[in-house]
Write a protein that holds these residues in place. Structure first.
Motif, PDB file in Angstrom:
ATOM      1  N   ASP A 291       0.808  -1.237   0.000  1.00  0.00           N
ATOM      2  CA  ASP A 291       0.000   0.000   0.000  1.00  0.00           C
ATOM      3  C   ASP A 291       0.836   1.280   0.000  1.00  0.00           C
ATOM      4  O   ASP A 291       0.329   2.366   0.186  1.00  0.00           O
ATOM      5  N   THR A 292       2.158   1.142  -0.211  1.00  0.00           N
ATOM      6  CA  THR A 292       3.035   2.324  -0.251  1.00  0.00           C
ATOM      7  C   THR A 292       3.883   2.290  -1.523  1.00  0.00           C
ATOM      8  O   THR A 292       4.543   1.281  -1.789  1.00  0.00           O
ATOM      9  N   PRO A 293       3.878   3.368  -2.319  1.00  0.00           N
ATOM     10  CA  PRO A 293       4.665   3.352  -3.568  1.00  0.00           C
ATOM     11  C   PRO A 293       6.161   3.545  -3.324  1.00  0.00           C
ATOM     12  O   PRO A 293       6.578   4.001  -2.253  1.00  0.00           O
ATOM     13  N   ASN A 294       6.943   3.192  -4.330  1.00  0.00           N
ATOM     14  CA  ASN A 294       8.395   3.461  -4.364  1.00  0.00           C
ATOM     15  C   ASN A 294       9.202   2.839  -3.226  1.00  0.00           C
ATOM     16  O   ASN A 294      10.117   3.453  -2.693  1.00  0.00           O
ATOM     17  N   VAL A 295       8.873   1.612  -2.856  1.00  0.00           N
ATOM     18  CA  VAL A 295       9.697   0.872  -1.905  1.00  0.00           C
ATOM     19  C   VAL A 295      10.765   0.141  -2.715  1.00  0.00           C
ATOM     20  O   VAL A 295      10.456  -0.579  -3.666  1.00  0.00           O
ATOM     21  N   VAL A 296      12.040   0.351  -2.353  1.00  0.00           N
ATOM     22  CA  VAL A 296      13.150  -0.252  -3.107  1.00  0.00           C
ATOM     23  C   VAL A 296      14.009  -1.102  -2.174  1.00  0.00           C
ATOM     24  O   VAL A 296      14.365  -0.661  -1.084  1.00  0.00           O
ATOM     25  N   GLU A 297      14.309  -2.316  -2.586  1.00  0.00           N
ATOM     26  CA  GLU A 297      15.197  -3.210  -1.834  1.00  0.00           C
ATOM     27  C   GLU A 297      16.064  -3.984  -2.829  1.00  0.00           C
ATOM     28  O   GLU A 297      15.659  -4.211  -3.967  1.00  0.00           O
ATOM     29  N   CYS A 298      17.241  -4.412  -2.385  1.00  0.00           N
ATOM     30  CA  CYS A 298      18.049  -5.336  -3.190  1.00  0.00           C
ATOM     31  C   CYS A 298      17.582  -6.758  -2.906  1.00  0.00           C
ATOM     32  O   CYS A 298      17.309  -7.103  -1.754  1.00  0.00           O
TER      33      CYS A 298
ATOM     34  N   SER B 118      12.148 -11.753 -18.448  1.00  0.00           N
ATOM     35  CA  SER B 118      11.793 -10.628 -19.335  1.00  0.00           C
ATOM     36  C   SER B 118      10.440 -10.003 -19.004  1.00  0.00           C
ATOM     37  O   SER B 118      10.127  -8.907 -19.453  1.00  0.00           O
ATOM     38  N   SER B 119       9.625 -10.696 -18.177  1.00  0.00           N
ATOM     39  CA  SER B 119       8.322 -10.131 -17.805  1.00  0.00           C
ATOM     40  C   SER B 119       8.454  -8.989 -16.803  1.00  0.00           C
ATOM     41  O   SER B 119       7.512  -8.235 -16.573  1.00  0.00           O
ATOM     42  N   ILE B 120       9.640  -8.848 -16.209  1.00  0.00           N
ATOM     43  CA  ILE B 120       9.876  -7.776 -15.238  1.00  0.00           C
ATOM     44  C   ILE B 120      10.567  -6.612 -15.946  1.00  0.00           C
ATOM     45  O   ILE B 120      11.567  -6.798 -16.639  1.00  0.00           O
ATOM     46  N   LYS B 121      10.052  -5.435 -15.754  1.00  0.00           N
ATOM     47  CA  LYS B 121      10.612  -4.232 -16.391  1.00  0.00           C
ATOM     48  C   LYS B 121      12.088  -4.046 -16.008  1.00  0.00           C
ATOM     49  O   LYS B 121      12.432  -4.076 -14.830  1.00  0.00           O
TER      50      LYS B 121
ATOM     51  N   ASP C 240      20.802 -15.686 -15.374  1.00  0.00           N
ATOM     52  CA  ASP C 240      19.352 -15.720 -15.145  1.00  0.00           C
ATOM     53  C   ASP C 240      18.968 -15.189 -13.773  1.00  0.00           C
ATOM     54  O   ASP C 240      17.819 -14.805 -13.551  1.00  0.00           O
ATOM     55  N   PHE C 241      19.914 -15.195 -12.825  1.00  0.00           N
ATOM     56  CA  PHE C 241      19.642 -14.727 -11.461  1.00  0.00           C
ATOM     57  C   PHE C 241      20.742 -13.766 -11.024  1.00  0.00           C
ATOM     58  O   PHE C 241      21.917 -13.997 -11.307  1.00  0.00           O
ATOM     59  N   PHE C 242      20.344 -12.713 -10.320  1.00  0.00           N
ATOM     60  CA  PHE C 242      21.326 -11.722  -9.873  1.00  0.00           C
ATOM     61  C   PHE C 242      20.657 -10.844  -8.829  1.00  0.00           C
ATOM     62  O   PHE C 242      19.442 -10.615  -8.873  1.00  0.00           O
ATOM     63  N   SER C 243      21.430 -10.352  -7.878  1.00  0.00           N
ATOM     64  CA  SER C 243      20.886  -9.431  -6.878  1.00  0.00           C
ATOM     65  C   SER C 243      21.100  -7.992  -7.327  1.00  0.00           C
ATOM     66  O   SER C 243      22.231  -7.585  -7.620  1.00  0.00           O
ATOM     67  N   LEU C 244      20.000  -7.261  -7.394  1.00  0.00           N
ATOM     68  CA  LEU C 244      20.015  -5.858  -7.806  1.00  0.00           C
ATOM     69  C   LEU C 244      18.917  -5.112  -7.044  1.00  0.00           C
ATOM     70  O   LEU C 244      17.979  -5.742  -6.544  1.00  0.00           O
ATOM     71  N   PRO C 245      19.004  -3.775  -6.963  1.00  0.00           N
ATOM     72  CA  PRO C 245      17.890  -3.044  -6.359  1.00  0.00           C
ATOM     73  C   PRO C 245      16.645  -3.159  -7.245  1.00  0.00           C
ATOM     74  O   PRO C 245      16.742  -3.046  -8.469  1.00  0.00           O
ATOM     75  N   VAL C 246      15.517  -3.422  -6.610  1.00  0.00           N
ATOM     76  CA  VAL C 246      14.257  -3.545  -7.351  1.00  0.00           C
ATOM     77  C   VAL C 246      13.198  -2.666  -6.701  1.00  0.00           C
ATOM     78  O   VAL C 246      13.216  -2.436  -5.496  1.00  0.00           O
ATOM     79  N   LYS C 247      12.267  -2.204  -7.542  1.00  0.00           N
ATOM     80  CA  LYS C 247      11.124  -1.439  -7.035  1.00  0.00           C
ATOM     81  C   LYS C 247      10.000  -2.422  -6.760  1.00  0.00           C
ATOM     82  O   LYS C 247       9.679  -3.256  -7.605  1.00  0.00           O
ATOM     83  N   LEU C 248       9.439  -2.341  -5.566  1.00  0.00           N
ATOM     84  CA  LEU C 248       8.398  -3.276  -5.149  1.00  0.00           C
ATOM     85  C   LEU C 248       7.011  -2.650  -5.255  1.00  0.00           C
ATOM     86  O   LEU C 248       6.853  -1.435  -5.122  1.00  0.00           O
TER      87      LEU C 248
ATOM     88  N   GLU D  49       8.331  -4.910  -9.394  1.00  0.00           N
ATOM     89  CA  GLU D  49       7.774  -4.155 -10.521  1.00  0.00           C
ATOM     90  C   GLU D  49       8.842  -3.739 -11.530  1.00  0.00           C
ATOM     91  O   GLU D  49       8.564  -3.612 -12.718  1.00  0.00           O
ATOM     92  N   GLU D  50      10.045  -3.516 -11.020  1.00  0.00           N
ATOM     93  CA  GLU D  50      11.089  -2.982 -11.908  1.00  0.00           C
ATOM     94  C   GLU D  50      12.482  -3.251 -11.334  1.00  0.00           C
ATOM     95  O   GLU D  50      12.687  -3.160 -10.130  1.00  0.00           O
ATOM     96  N   VAL D  51      13.407  -3.590 -12.219  1.00  0.00           N
ATOM     97  CA  VAL D  51      14.810  -3.778 -11.821  1.00  0.00           C
ATOM     98  C   VAL D  51      15.565  -2.486 -12.127  1.00  0.00           C
ATOM     99  O   VAL D  51      15.530  -1.996 -13.258  1.00  0.00           O
TER     100      VAL D  51
END
Length: 336
Positions: free
Chosen positions: A254-261, A268-271, A284-292, A298-300
């Motif tokens: 319920d809160t926008p713009n939450v980012v975590e690694c 490819s379905s993830i922006k 195929d797998f890697f740790s990066l900051p993502v938008k939740l 929602e986005e890498v």
């Protein structure tokens, strides 16, 4: 109503993790699953006067799958710290054969009972166990890459703490939120100290001090294993890290713009995932900051890879090389 299930709730990580979850006001139901001792943990936690109810689920026999199914039924978020801990002299790789089977069995339970749940993997070695879960869910035609998370948050927690300890008069750990990319073992861990507010502190360190700091983040788990004299590995800090990621996922509902690694499947379905994949050796797998968000990842935020220092690029090359083998090991385990 939010239900969270902890698989491995009676273990060294599972117990403190369950305690932290019991205190979270967003959680209505906390289900605890383990193959030993879990009724006692459940009874203990149930006395805490927080909002959530607690249930514990113990198989009556080795073949009993009802306890796991009951714990997972209608679960929104499943956290897996199950497995054996690392002992002195044991690498994360040594843990593989034991923990791989445990994790695969739990993933099968998720596929059959709560395929839409967010799934957080703590069980080591994360670089291989996350691919195992992905492959198991794929086999059951229920895989959603946006909802699978490898917990690498402990590397961030350590990165924040360790740089602050070098500058105790000028900083505290909560001043930092270092992005740590790659994987979750040894040299696959790449802390990006050259970015954000940590750069001003990094620049004050000699080249040797910088190397020591990065090495400490990469092998921080060894400090705990040695300090515990063979009696265990990082449990309390790992429980905190697992909880921190779970808390962010619940917050993002319920809160926008939450980012975590997190260690994710670059599907490819993830922006941004396809762009990220090209920059990390097509892994195929890697740790990066993502938008939740409500649907999970929602986005890498792959653009971070264009901003790292030359030294971090060298660390990244080593990480990519090692990760490819770790990932393949997990995928092969399920396929065989």
């Amino acid at each position: 109503m939010v239900k969270v299930t902890v698989c491995g709730a009676a273990g060294g990580i599972g117990q403190p993790l369950s305690l932290l979850l019991k205190l979270n006001p967003k959680i209505d139901e906390l289900a605890l699953f383990d193959v030993v001792n879990v009724p006692g943990v459940g009874a203990d936690l149930s006395h805490i006067c927080s909002n959530s109810t607690t249930s514990s689920h113990l198989p009556s026999a080795k073949e009993d799958k009802t306890a796991l199914a009951d714990s997972l039924k209608n679960s929104d978020l499943v956290i897996i710290p199950a497995g054996v801990p690392r002992k002195p002299g044991m690498t994360r790789d040594d843990l593989f054969n034991i923990n791989a089977s445990i994790v695969q069995g739990l993933a099968q339970g998720i596929a059959e009972t709560c395929p839409d749940a967010f799934v957080l993997i703590i069980s080591n070695p994360v670089n291989s166990t996350v691919p195992i879960v992905a492959e198991t869910l794929k086999k059951n035609n229920v895989f959603n890459p946006k909802k699978l998370f490898g917990v690498t948050t402990l590397d961030i927690v350590r990165a924040n703490t360790f740089i602050s300890q070098l500058f105790p008069k000028e900083s505290k750990p909560t001043d930092f939120n270092i992005n740590v990319i790659g994987g979750h073992s040894g040299e696959t861990i790449v802390p990006l100290y050259s970015l954000g507010n940590s750069k001003q502190y990094l620049d004050k360190l000699s080249e040797e001090q910088q190397k020591e700091l990065i090495h400490r983040v990469q092998f921080g788990g060894d400090e705990v294993v040695q300090a515990k004299n063979g009696a265990g590995s990082a449990t309390l800090s790992m429980a905190y890290a697992g909880y921190k990621l779970a808390e962010s996922i619940l917050k993002a509902l319920d809160t926008p713009n939450v980012v975590e690694c997190t260690f994710l499947n670059l599907d490819s379905s993830i922006k941004g995932a396809s762009e990220a994949k090209k920059l990390v050796g097509n892994l195929d797998f890697f740790s990066l900051p993502v938008k939740l968000g409500k649907s999970g990842i929602e986005e890498v935020q792959y653009e971070i890879l264009d901003k790292i220092s030359d030294n971090e690029k060298k660390l990244l090359e080593v990480a990519v090389d090692q990760l490819s083998k770790n990932i393949e090991k997990g995928v092969s385990f399920v396929k065989k």
